[in-house]
Design a protein around this motif. Structure first.
Motif, PDB file in Angstrom:
ATOM      1  N   VAL A  77      42.278  46.353 -46.775  1.00 55.71           N
ATOM      2  CA  VAL A  77      42.328  44.962 -46.313  1.00 55.71           C
ATOM      3  C   VAL A  77      43.624  44.307 -46.767  1.00 55.71           C
ATOM      4  O   VAL A  77      44.315  43.649 -45.983  1.00 55.71           O
ATOM      5  CB  VAL A  77      41.100  44.171 -46.830  1.00 55.71           C
ATOM      6  N   THR A  78      43.980  44.504 -48.014  1.00 53.10           N
ATOM      7  CA  THR A  78      45.213  43.937 -48.545  1.00 53.10           C
ATOM      8  C   THR A  78      46.426  44.508 -47.828  1.00 53.10           C
ATOM      9  O   THR A  78      47.361  43.775 -47.469  1.00 53.10           O
ATOM     10  CB  THR A  78      45.333  44.198 -50.063  1.00 53.10           C
ATOM     11  N   SER A  79      46.422  45.796 -47.576  1.00 53.78           N
ATOM     12  CA  SER A  79      47.526  46.446 -46.877  1.00 53.78           C
ATOM     13  C   SER A  79      47.686  45.897 -45.464  1.00 53.78           C
ATOM     14  O   SER A  79      48.804  45.616 -45.024  1.00 53.78           O
ATOM     15  CB  SER A  79      47.279  47.960 -46.832  1.00 53.78           C
ATOM     16  N   THR A  80      46.584  45.727 -44.771  1.00 57.70           N
ATOM     17  CA  THR A  80      46.615  45.176 -43.419  1.00 57.70           C
ATOM     18  C   THR A  80      47.158  43.754 -43.428  1.00 57.70           C
ATOM     19  O   THR A  80      47.979  43.383 -42.575  1.00 57.70           O
ATOM     20  CB  THR A  80      45.198  45.198 -42.794  1.00 57.70           C
ATOM     21  N   MET A  81      46.726  42.963 -44.378  1.00 53.60           N
ATOM     22  CA  MET A  81      47.218  41.582 -44.480  1.00 53.60           C
ATOM     23  C   MET A  81      48.710  41.552 -44.763  1.00 53.60           C
ATOM     24  O   MET A  81      49.442  40.753 -44.176  1.00 53.60           O
ATOM     25  CB  MET A  81      46.448  40.822 -45.569  1.00 53.60           C
ATOM     26  N   ARG A 112      55.081  38.886 -39.212  1.00 52.45           N
ATOM     27  CA  ARG A 112      55.342  37.461 -38.951  1.00 52.45           C
ATOM     28  C   ARG A 112      56.708  37.061 -39.496  1.00 52.45           C
ATOM     29  O   ARG A 112      57.461  36.334 -38.857  1.00 52.45           O
ATOM     30  CB  ARG A 112      54.262  36.588 -39.589  1.00 52.45           C
ATOM     31  N   LEU A 113      57.035  37.520 -40.689  1.00 51.61           N
ATOM     32  CA  LEU A 113      58.335  37.195 -41.287  1.00 51.61           C
ATOM     33  C   LEU A 113      59.476  37.824 -40.500  1.00 51.61           C
ATOM     34  O   LEU A 113      60.528  37.210 -40.310  1.00 51.61           O
ATOM     35  CB  LEU A 113      58.382  37.652 -42.744  1.00 51.61           C
ATOM     36  N   LYS A 114      59.274  39.053 -40.054  1.00 49.46           N
ATOM     37  CA  LYS A 114      60.310  39.748 -39.283  1.00 49.46           C
ATOM     38  C   LYS A 114      60.675  38.968 -38.025  1.00 49.46           C
ATOM     39  O   LYS A 114      61.848  38.809 -37.701  1.00 49.46           O
ATOM     40  CB  LYS A 114      59.801  41.142 -38.900  1.00 49.46           C
ATOM     41  N   LYS A 174      54.143  32.866 -35.248  1.00 55.63           N
ATOM     42  CA  LYS A 174      52.735  32.887 -35.630  1.00 55.63           C
ATOM     43  C   LYS A 174      52.128  34.208 -35.157  1.00 55.63           C
ATOM     44  O   LYS A 174      52.682  34.898 -34.304  1.00 55.63           O
ATOM     45  CB  LYS A 174      52.003  31.711 -34.986  1.00 55.63           C
ATOM     46  N   THR A 175      50.982  34.524 -35.688  1.00 58.50           N
ATOM     47  CA  THR A 175      50.346  35.807 -35.378  1.00 58.50           C
ATOM     48  C   THR A 175      49.972  35.948 -33.903  1.00 58.50           C
ATOM     49  O   THR A 175      49.837  37.067 -33.419  1.00 58.50           O
ATOM     50  CB  THR A 175      49.085  36.021 -36.227  1.00 58.50           C
ATOM     51  N   ASP A 176      49.831  34.843 -33.176  1.00 61.88           N
ATOM     52  CA  ASP A 176      49.417  34.944 -31.774  1.00 61.88           C
ATOM     53  C   ASP A 176      50.458  35.634 -30.888  1.00 61.88           C
ATOM     54  O   ASP A 176      50.137  36.094 -29.795  1.00 61.88           O
ATOM     55  CB  ASP A 176      49.064  33.573 -31.199  1.00 61.88           C
ATOM     56  N   LEU A 177      51.697  35.766 -31.350  1.00 61.59           N
ATOM     57  CA  LEU A 177      52.745  36.409 -30.552  1.00 61.59           C
ATOM     58  C   LEU A 177      53.029  37.851 -30.962  1.00 61.59           C
ATOM     59  O   LEU A 177      53.757  38.554 -30.265  1.00 61.59           O
ATOM     60  CB  LEU A 177      54.056  35.613 -30.645  1.00 61.59           C
ATOM     61  N   LEU A 178      52.468  38.308 -32.053  1.00 61.97           N
ATOM     62  CA  LEU A 178      52.816  39.626 -32.577  1.00 61.97           C
ATOM     63  C   LEU A 178      52.512  40.761 -31.606  1.00 61.97           C
ATOM     64  O   LEU A 178      53.291  41.707 -31.492  1.00 61.97           O
ATOM     65  CB  LEU A 178      52.122  39.875 -33.916  1.00 61.97           C
TER      66      LEU A 178
END
Length: 144
Positions: free
Chosen positions: A4-8, A15-17, A21-25
């Protein structure tokens, strides 16, 4: 718990790259698709490669045209990146030739026809890339 931590952490890194926001990843996995174009697709109810893969090239082209008025350089860059991705994938992609240099010197009403041509070509390549990503996702889900 480590999974779970790895996925987060991976999601935060993505997102930083991209600075989004996560909706576009999901959309940004498509080669050459930039964050502002992905946002425009998302605002037009195309939020994943799977949804994009199901769209008609004409629909995608119209969305690109609406976004790209006055942004010929952006389309040119997207086209080059998509051509590179397509040629790496198939090694036999026909060269798509178009000249944008005369277009850049024209007034905004005079570049509509070349803009339509370019956006039509890009929409086809985007859909191809989205189809590949969608099929890869389906293979991965089957493996899980």
């Amino acid at each position: 718990r480590w999974d779970v931590t790895s996925t987060m952490m991976k999601a935060i890194a993505e997102r930083l790259k991209w600075g989004v926001k996560t909706d576009l990843l999901a959309l940004l996995r498509i080669p050459g698709l930039q964050s502002d174009v992905a946002r425009h697709f998302h605002n037009n109810k195309i939020a994943t490669p799977e949804v994009l893969a199901r769209k008609k090239p004409e629909t995608v082209s119209l969305i690109l045209q609406a976004f790209a008025k006055g942004r010929i350089q952006l389309l040119e860059e997207m086209h080059e990146t998509l051509k590179d991705a397509a040629s790496q994938r198939t090694k036999q992609v026909d060269e798509i030739q178009f000249e944008l240099s005369p277009v850049k010197s024209l007034g905004s009403s005079e570049y509509i026809e070349p803009l339509v041509d370019v956006s039509n070509r890009i929409s086809t390549l985007l859909i191809e890339e989205a189809e590949i990503i969608s099929s890869e996702d389906m293979k991965f889900e089957v493996m899980i």
